[in-house]
Design an enzyme around this catalytic site. Structure first.
Site, PDB file in Angstrom:
ATOM      1  N   GLU A 114       0.813  -1.183  -0.031  1.00 23.55           N
ATOM      2  CA  GLU A 114       0.068   0.063   0.074  1.00 23.55           C
ATOM      3  C   GLU A 114       1.034   1.185  -0.109  1.00 23.55           C
ATOM      4  O   GLU A 114       1.932   1.227   0.521  1.00 23.55           O
ATOM      5  CB  GLU A 114      -1.052   0.044   1.337  1.00 23.55           C
ATOM      6  CG  GLU A 114      -1.660  -1.124   1.486  1.00 23.55           C
ATOM      7  CD  GLU A 114      -2.361  -1.196   2.817  1.00 23.55           C
ATOM      8  OE1 GLU A 114      -3.008  -2.228   3.087  1.00 23.55           O
ATOM      9  OE2 GLU A 114      -2.235  -0.282   3.677  1.00 23.55           O
ATOM     10  N   CYS A 127       3.162   8.362   1.923  1.00 21.60           N
ATOM     11  CA  CYS A 127       3.659   7.575   2.685  1.00 21.60           C
ATOM     12  C   CYS A 127       3.994   6.128   1.847  1.00 21.60           C
ATOM     13  O   CYS A 127       2.951   5.584   1.128  1.00 21.60           O
ATOM     14  CB  CYS A 127       2.460   7.338   3.749  1.00 21.60           C
ATOM     15  SG  CYS A 127       2.832   5.858   4.995  1.00 21.60           S
ATOM     16  N   CYS A 134       5.526  -7.638   7.039  1.00 21.80           N
ATOM     17  CA  CYS A 134       6.603  -7.187   8.332  1.00 21.80           C
ATOM     18  C   CYS A 134       6.757  -8.019   9.081  1.00 21.80           C
ATOM     19  O   CYS A 134       6.109  -8.704   9.331  1.00 21.80           O
ATOM     20  CB  CYS A 134       5.991  -5.781   8.841  1.00 21.80           C
ATOM     21  SG  CYS A 134       7.320  -4.980   9.801  1.00 21.80           S
ATOM     22  N   CYS A 138       4.745  -6.016  15.385  1.00 15.72           N
ATOM     23  CA  CYS A 138       4.186  -4.908  16.479  1.00 15.72           C
ATOM     24  C   CYS A 138       2.589  -5.637  16.268  1.00 15.72           C
ATOM     25  O   CYS A 138       1.686  -5.821  15.601  1.00 15.72           O
ATOM     26  CB  CYS A 138       4.001  -3.502  15.997  1.00 15.72           C
ATOM     27  SG  CYS A 138       5.738  -3.166  16.012  1.00 15.72           S
ATOM     28  N   CYS A 141      -0.574  -3.830  14.777  1.00 17.57           N
ATOM     29  CA  CYS A 141      -0.410  -3.576  13.148  1.00 17.57           C
ATOM     30  C   CYS A 141      -0.760  -4.393  12.436  1.00 17.57           C
ATOM     31  O   CYS A 141      -0.415  -5.593  12.370  1.00 17.57           O
ATOM     32  CB  CYS A 141       1.143  -2.979  12.884  1.00 17.57           C
ATOM     33  SG  CYS A 141       1.400  -2.622  11.388  1.00 17.57           S
ATOM     34  N   GLY A 183       6.035  -2.518   6.296  1.00 19.97           N
ATOM     35  CA  GLY A 183       7.473  -3.116   6.381  1.00 19.97           C
ATOM     36  C   GLY A 183       8.192  -2.182   7.182  1.00 19.97           C
ATOM     37  O   GLY A 183       8.028  -1.192   7.886  1.00 19.97           O
ATOM     38  N   GLU A 184       9.539  -2.835   7.649  1.00 23.05           N
ATOM     39  CA  GLU A 184      10.583  -2.107   8.197  1.00 23.05           C
ATOM     40  C   GLU A 184      11.649  -1.715   7.485  1.00 23.05           C
ATOM     41  O   GLU A 184      12.568  -2.374   6.859  1.00 23.05           O
ATOM     42  CB  GLU A 184      11.141  -3.052   9.634  1.00 23.05           C
ATOM     43  CG  GLU A 184      12.077  -2.661  10.156  1.00 23.05           C
ATOM     44  CD  GLU A 184      12.269  -1.110  10.561  1.00 23.05           C
ATOM     45  OE1 GLU A 184      11.170  -0.813  11.311  1.00 23.05           O
ATOM     46  OE2 GLU A 184      13.102  -0.471  10.565  1.00 23.05           O
ATOM     47  N   SER A 215      10.970   5.823   9.228  1.00 21.69           N
ATOM     48  CA  SER A 215      10.350   5.348  10.380  1.00 21.69           C
ATOM     49  C   SER A 215      10.812   4.001  10.721  1.00 21.69           C
ATOM     50  O   SER A 215      10.753   3.196   9.867  1.00 21.69           O
ATOM     51  CB  SER A 215       8.778   5.540  10.188  1.00 21.69           C
ATOM     52  OG  SER A 215       8.054   5.286  11.412  1.00 21.69           O
ATOM     53  N   SER A 238       9.676   4.326  16.334  1.00 23.83           N
ATOM     54  CA  SER A 238       8.286   4.015  16.802  1.00 23.83           C
ATOM     55  C   SER A 238       8.436   3.301  18.457  1.00 23.83           C
ATOM     56  O   SER A 238       9.117   2.123  18.605  1.00 23.83           O
ATOM     57  CB  SER A 238       7.602   2.714  16.106  1.00 23.83           C
ATOM     58  OG  SER A 238       7.268   3.450  14.643  1.00 23.83           O
ATOM     59  N   LEU A 239       8.361   4.156  19.569  1.00 26.63           N
ATOM     60  CA  LEU A 239       8.635   3.603  20.647  1.00 26.63           C
ATOM     61  C   LEU A 239       7.418   2.826  21.258  1.00 26.63           C
ATOM     62  O   LEU A 239       7.648   1.801  21.759  1.00 26.63           O
ATOM     63  CB  LEU A 239       8.870   4.896  21.578  1.00 26.63           C
ATOM     64  CG  LEU A 239       9.709   4.761  22.803  1.00 26.63           C
ATOM     65  CD1 LEU A 239      11.181   4.103  22.496  1.00 26.63           C
ATOM     66  CD2 LEU A 239      10.018   6.129  23.283  1.00 26.63           C
ATOM     67  N   HIS A 240       6.185   3.336  21.504  1.00 31.55           N
ATOM     68  CA  HIS A 240       5.114   2.958  22.026  1.00 31.55           C
ATOM     69  C   HIS A 240       5.056   2.266  23.364  1.00 31.55           C
ATOM     70  O   HIS A 240       3.978   1.801  23.759  1.00 31.55           O
ATOM     71  CB  HIS A 240       4.803   1.574  20.947  1.00 31.55           C
ATOM     72  CG  HIS A 240       4.702   1.947  19.605  1.00 31.55           C
ATOM     73  ND1 HIS A 240       4.138   3.086  19.058  1.00 31.55           N
ATOM     74  CD2 HIS A 240       5.235   1.218  18.503  1.00 31.55           C
ATOM     75  CE1 HIS A 240       4.326   2.915  17.629  1.00 31.55           C
ATOM     76  NE2 HIS A 240       4.804   1.716  17.418  1.00 31.55           N
ATOM     77  N   ASN A 314      -5.453   3.430  15.358  1.00 30.74           N
ATOM     78  CA  ASN A 314      -6.470   3.078  14.358  1.00 30.74           C
ATOM     79  C   ASN A 314      -6.964   1.742  14.553  1.00 30.74           C
ATOM     80  O   ASN A 314      -6.262   0.576  13.886  1.00 30.74           O
ATOM     81  CB  ASN A 314      -5.748   3.426  13.183  1.00 30.74           C
ATOM     82  CG  ASN A 314      -7.026   3.819  12.004  1.00 30.74           C
ATOM     83  OD1 ASN A 314      -7.999   3.495  12.165  1.00 30.74           O
ATOM     84  ND2 ASN A 314      -6.174   4.491  10.967  1.00 30.74           N
ATOM     85  N   CYS A 357      -1.394   1.504   8.092  1.00 31.05           N
ATOM     86  CA  CYS A 357      -0.375   0.661   7.728  1.00 31.05           C
ATOM     87  C   CYS A 357      -1.149  -0.872   7.573  1.00 31.05           C
ATOM     88  O   CYS A 357      -1.308  -1.585   8.379  1.00 31.05           O
ATOM     89  CB  CYS A 357       0.395   0.428   9.144  1.00 31.05           C
ATOM     90  SG  CYS A 357       2.167  -0.017   8.581  1.00 31.05           S
TER      91      CYS A 357
END
Ligand code: SAH
Length: 373
Positions: A114, A127, A134, A138, A141, A183-184, A215, A238-240, A314, A357
């Site tokens: 995407e 984006c 990925c 996470c 996600c 993806g990373e 990111s 991305s800490l979260h 989301n 994502c």
């Protein structure tokens, strides 16, 4: 999924999700400028044609070699014999009332990724995805629910950028890029850096690296490699979560890494690039949105000049997480701000077209979903 209206219905796919459109020819967008020049010389074409072809692709918005009308017919034919300019196809396009557009690109081997165009004032941000799926896992996600299939090539990453550029009116240009799709990106540095070389080249898309953000979930050796490349891209981590116990639950790859090494690598990136760091924090109701978490977060970020992107979750169909209440979002933000942290509260655009994502791809794959596709 949210059921807000969409302006234009997604265009239907011409074949079934996952169907391959195998391409036997190499992807022209995978070529570096030097490789293009070599290819031209090998066939007796002058080197200056490279600049002309690149101009057609990156600013002239050509989608076929045939459209490059100031090239000799023989060269156009040679190019078309040897390469495909775009190797993917558009499986689905969605437009949201806020101007956000999302494309699901079907790759030549049937994989799907995407990419999104966001309109915000004069900004035209995109984006872009770096991998099919990925591997980071996470838990909230959609992109990583089925693991990773493969890295995208530089050409496949560039193709997403160009497909989005082609959706703009002729007098508008892309202004910002975020590598925040599926993806990373730091697990695919060659593909990502190759595509970004063209994105920032003034004879490419001409976007300053200061307007390009990579990111990452936070992979220290790869952050150090990126720092060594020496181009001042913005880094978003991305800490979260503010502690290892919680972060390892939300971001499983953290078990092998730990927050402290991630923060130290980010600090080294800041020192060498001079670019202010951004941290991302997806707020999951009842999980990482407590006042205690906010206070702990201010503790671990103390002394650092950072931007904190707080993103309300989301919802992803089938996952048990919830978006926090407005009250707890506001409280979380206040605690960070009162300790001097710059907070950007990011209300996600394009929710109604599954713009988070991995969601569009997932909904097309899931027969029981209420997908718009
Ligand atoms: N792998 C990279 C880039 C892709 S994800 C990374 O981890 O940063 C881009 C951002 O979107 C990350 O911060 C990710 O945590 C966030 N994200 C993923 N799913 C989300 C969801 N359902 N709601 C809100 N943010 C999400």
């Amino acid at each position: 999924m949210t059921s807000l209206p969409i302006l234009s219905s997604p265009q239907p796919a011409d074949d079934q999700p996952g169907a391959a459109r195998r391409s036997s020819k190499p992807h022209w967008l995978d070529l570096t400028e030097d490789q293009l020049i070599e290819w031209l010389s090998d066939r007796g074409h002058p080197k200056f044609r490279a600049k002309q072809i690149r101009r057609w692709v990156y600013t002239g918005r050509a989608e076929t070699f045939e459209q490059m009308t100031d090239l000799p017919a023989k060269l156009r034919a040679d190019l078309a014999d040897a390469f495909e300019l775009f190797t993917g196809s558009q499986a689905c396009v969605s437009t949201s009332p806020d101007g956000t557009e999302k494309i699901l690109v079907r790759l030549h081997d049937g994989g799907e990724v995407e990419c999104v165009l966001l309109r915000d004032g004069a900004r035209r941000s995109i984006c872009v995805s770096s991998q099919v799926g990925c591997a980071m896992g996470c838990v909230f996600c959609a992109s990583g629910l089925d693991g990773v299939d493969r890295n995208l090539t530089r050409g496949e990453i560039l193709e997403q950028m160009l497909r989005l550029q082609h959706r703009l009116p002729a007098d508008e240009r892309l202004s910002h890029i975020v590598m925040m799709g599926m993806g990373e990106p730091l697990a695919n540095l060659p593909g990502v850096l190759g595509a970004l070389d063209v994105a920032r080249d003034e004879n490419g898309l001409g976007i300053s690296p200061r307007r390009i953000t990579i990111s990452t979930v936070g992979l220290p050796p790869a952050i150090d490699k990126l720092a060594k490349v020496g181009i001042p891209y913005n880094l978003a981590v991305s800490l979260h979560a503010p502690n290892d116990e919680l972060r390892s639950r939300l971001v499983p790859v953290n078990r092998k890494i730990g927050i402290e090494p991630v923060l130290s690598a980010a600090d080294r990136y800041f020192e060498s690039s001079g670019r202010r760091l951004t941290f991302e924090y997806v707020l999951l109701g009842g999980i990482n949105d407590s006042e205690q978490c906010a206070h702990e977060l201010t503790g671990i970020l103390r002394g650092r000049s950072v931007m904190m992107n707080v993103i309300p979750y989301n919802p992803v169909e089938g996952l048990p997480y919830v978006t926090p209440s407005n009250r707890s979002i506001t409280r979380f933000k206040q605690i960070l701000e009162s300790s001097g942290i710059n907070v950007n509260f990011r209300q996600r655009k394009g929710n109604e077209i599954n713009a988070a994502c991995g969601q569009l791809r997932r909904n097309r794959q899931s027969p029981q979903s209420d997908s718009h596709a």
